[in-house]
Design a protein around this motif. Structure first.
Motif, PDB file in Angstrom:
ATOM      1  N   HIS A   1      49.514 -15.741 -53.888  1.00  0.00           N
ATOM      2  CA  HIS A   1      48.905 -16.776 -53.053  1.00  0.00           C
ATOM      3  C   HIS A   1      49.408 -16.633 -51.618  1.00  0.00           C
ATOM      4  CE1 HIS A   1      48.471 -19.005 -57.054  1.00  0.00           C
ATOM      5  NE2 HIS A   1      47.268 -18.653 -56.659  1.00  0.00           N
ATOM      6  N   PHE A   2      48.603 -17.096 -50.689  1.00  0.00           N
ATOM      7  CA  PHE A   2      48.933 -16.995 -49.268  1.00  0.00           C
ATOM      8  C   PHE A   2      49.039 -18.393 -48.674  1.00  0.00           C
ATOM      9  CE2 PHE A   2      46.757 -13.234 -50.663  1.00  0.00           C
ATOM     10  CZ  PHE A   2      47.478 -12.203 -50.087  1.00  0.00           C
ATOM     11  N   LYS A   3      49.995 -18.568 -47.752  1.00  0.00           N
ATOM     12  CA  LYS A   3      50.135 -19.875 -47.108  1.00  0.00           C
ATOM     13  C   LYS A   3      50.119 -19.717 -45.589  1.00  0.00           C
ATOM     14  CE  LYS A   3      55.210 -20.150 -46.980  1.00  0.00           C
ATOM     15  NZ  LYS A   3      56.387 -20.955 -47.298  1.00  0.00           N
ATOM     16  N   ASN A   4      49.946 -20.853 -44.900  1.00  0.00           N
ATOM     17  CA  ASN A   4      49.921 -20.934 -43.429  1.00  0.00           C
ATOM     18  C   ASN A   4      48.758 -20.160 -42.791  1.00  0.00           C
ATOM     19  OD1 ASN A   4      52.142 -22.652 -43.332  1.00  0.00           O
ATOM     20  ND2 ASN A   4      53.583 -20.950 -43.343  1.00  0.00           N
ATOM     21  N   HIS A   5      47.588 -20.236 -43.439  1.00  0.00           N
ATOM     22  CA  HIS A   5      46.380 -19.638 -42.851  1.00  0.00           C
ATOM     23  C   HIS A   5      46.132 -20.220 -41.456  1.00  0.00           C
ATOM     24  CE1 HIS A   5      45.756 -18.788 -47.109  1.00  0.00           C
ATOM     25  NE2 HIS A   5      44.821 -17.920 -46.781  1.00  0.00           N
ATOM     26  N   GLU A   6      46.310 -21.566 -41.355  1.00  0.00           N
ATOM     27  CA  GLU A   6      45.939 -22.258 -40.110  1.00  0.00           C
ATOM     28  C   GLU A   6      46.881 -21.922 -38.943  1.00  0.00           C
ATOM     29  OE1 GLU A   6      48.805 -24.404 -42.435  1.00  0.00           O
ATOM     30  OE2 GLU A   6      46.784 -23.756 -42.993  1.00  0.00           O
ATOM     31  N   THR A   7      48.100 -21.435 -39.241  1.00  0.00           N
ATOM     32  CA  THR A   7      49.018 -21.102 -38.142  1.00  0.00           C
ATOM     33  C   THR A   7      49.178 -19.588 -37.959  1.00  0.00           C
ATOM     34  OG1 THR A   7      50.895 -21.291 -39.662  1.00  0.00           O
ATOM     35  CG2 THR A   7      50.367 -23.234 -38.346  1.00  0.00           C
ATOM     36  N   SER A   8      48.452 -18.813 -38.746  1.00  0.00           N
ATOM     37  CA  SER A   8      48.566 -17.356 -38.659  1.00  0.00           C
ATOM     38  C   SER A   8      48.085 -16.852 -37.298  1.00  0.00           C
ATOM     39  CB  SER A   8      47.724 -16.704 -39.762  1.00  0.00           C
ATOM     40  OG  SER A   8      47.546 -15.332 -39.488  1.00  0.00           O
ATOM     41  N   VAL A   9      48.920 -16.034 -36.655  1.00  0.00           N
ATOM     42  CA  VAL A   9      48.593 -15.484 -35.333  1.00  0.00           C
ATOM     43  C   VAL A   9      47.251 -14.739 -35.386  1.00  0.00           C
ATOM     44  CG1 VAL A   9      49.357 -13.864 -33.545  1.00  0.00           C
ATOM     45  CG2 VAL A   9      51.045 -15.246 -34.766  1.00  0.00           C
ATOM     46  N   GLY A  10      47.124 -13.837 -36.353  1.00  0.00           N
ATOM     47  CA  GLY A  10      45.915 -13.015 -36.455  1.00  0.00           C
ATOM     48  C   GLY A  10      44.668 -13.797 -36.818  1.00  0.00           C
ATOM     49  N   LEU A  11      44.798 -14.752 -37.729  1.00  0.00           N
ATOM     50  CA  LEU A  11      43.625 -15.538 -38.147  1.00  0.00           C
ATOM     51  C   LEU A  11      43.164 -16.453 -37.024  1.00  0.00           C
ATOM     52  CD1 LEU A  11      44.505 -16.410 -41.878  1.00  0.00           C
ATOM     53  CD2 LEU A  11      43.038 -14.580 -41.020  1.00  0.00           C
ATOM     54  N   LYS A  12      44.118 -16.952 -36.220  1.00  0.00           N
ATOM     55  CA  LYS A  12      43.741 -17.815 -35.086  1.00  0.00           C
ATOM     56  C   LYS A  12      42.955 -17.026 -34.040  1.00  0.00           C
ATOM     57  CE  LYS A  12      47.522 -20.153 -33.842  1.00  0.00           C
ATOM     58  NZ  LYS A  12      48.487 -21.225 -33.526  1.00  0.00           N
ATOM     59  N   LYS A  13      43.188 -15.711 -33.991  1.00  0.00           N
ATOM     60  CA  LYS A  13      42.444 -14.855 -33.052  1.00  0.00           C
ATOM     61  C   LYS A  13      41.066 -14.473 -33.597  1.00  0.00           C
ATOM     62  CE  LYS A  13      46.442 -12.413 -31.061  1.00  0.00           C
ATOM     63  NZ  LYS A  13      47.145 -11.109 -31.107  1.00  0.00           N
ATOM     64  N   GLY A  14      40.762 -14.953 -34.785  1.00  0.00           N
ATOM     65  CA  GLY A  14      39.454 -14.637 -35.372  1.00  0.00           C
ATOM     66  C   GLY A  14      39.498 -13.498 -36.375  1.00  0.00           C
ATOM     67  N   GLY A  15      40.709 -13.070 -36.740  1.00  0.00           N
ATOM     68  CA  GLY A  15      40.828 -12.003 -37.740  1.00  0.00           C
ATOM     69  C   GLY A  15      40.517 -12.531 -39.132  1.00  0.00           C
ATOM     70  N   SER A  16      40.422 -11.605 -40.084  1.00  0.00           N
ATOM     71  CA  SER A  16      40.158 -12.032 -41.459  1.00  0.00           C
ATOM     72  C   SER A  16      41.167 -11.385 -42.401  1.00  0.00           C
ATOM     73  CB  SER A  16      38.728 -11.675 -41.877  1.00  0.00           C
ATOM     74  OG  SER A  16      38.570 -10.267 -41.860  1.00  0.00           O
ATOM     75  N   LEU A  17      41.494 -12.123 -43.448  1.00  0.00           N
ATOM     76  CA  LEU A  17      42.454 -11.643 -44.436  1.00  0.00           C
ATOM     77  C   LEU A  17      41.700 -10.891 -45.523  1.00  0.00           C
ATOM     78  CD1 LEU A  17      45.425 -11.743 -45.536  1.00  0.00           C
ATOM     79  CD2 LEU A  17      44.706 -13.777 -46.816  1.00  0.00           C
TER      80      LEU A  17
END
Length: 199
Positions: free
Chosen positions: A109-125
């Protein structure tokens, strides 16, 4: 010691007919494998089995099997469900010693999606492995592996070596495999005009 105790009955009849008969009697049929003993056909009352299953602590956990006065440590490896009703219709159990080393799949499982540097830039996991096979003592199976995305940026590769495993627990395969990557979104990539496809 295991949290869940399954009271089992021994089934006399094996095969499809025997399993059907068992289900008609309000029981879930199963098979107990492993150790240096022959497989045994068993059954558990449907309501008891469902209750154990819905705790979330049945599959992939150490469970105590009780038959009369006898107790046995087992791991529930798989449960089959009816395709329409979603009721459990069969299960497989494996005999283990409480501290025996076993290999078992554990969810990631993954946590802190909302604070992830890369995801905030529009990246995808992109998740490569939703489960990881671990080698661990039967009484120390982790519930899950949790990966913190907070500091991960676009282009990062998350490998098993990054995951802090409990004492005595290690990956079943001896290499630093990839669990997930953080990629630039398709929209961002299309703006770069790079149409190379890696094969």
């Amino acid at each position: 010691m295991a949290d869940i105790i399954l009271n089992v009955e021994i089934r006399e009849r094996a095969g499809t007919g025997g399993a059907r008969e068992t289900r008609r009697a309000g029981l879930v049929p199963g098979v107990l494998y492993g150790g240096d003993k022959d497989p045994v056909n068993v059954a558990v009352k449907s309501n008891e089995f469902r209750k154990a299953l819905y705790t979330g602590k049945l599959l992939g956990h150490l469970v105590t099997l009780q038959h009369g006065e006898e107790k046995q440590s087992v791991i529930a490896k798989s449960v089959q469900f009816h395709p329409v009703t979603d009721e459990p219709i069969h299960f497989d159990l494996f005999r283990v010693g409480e501290h025996q080393l076993i290999k078992i799949e554990v969810p990631v499982h993954f946590k802190n999606h909302e604070t992830s540097v890369g995801l905030k830039k529009g990246g995808s996991l992109e998740v490569i492995r939703h489960t990881v096979e671990l080698a661990c003592p039967a009484d120390q199976i982790p519930e899950e592996l949790v990966i913190d995305l907070a500091s991960h940026d676009i282009g990062d590769t998350i490998r098993i070596s990054e995951v802090k495993l409990p004492e005595g627990v290690k990956p079943a395969v001896d290499r630093d495999f990839v669990i997930a990557t953080l990629k630039a979104s398709a929209a961002a990539q299309s703006g770069e005009g790079d149409t190379t496809v890696e094969g």
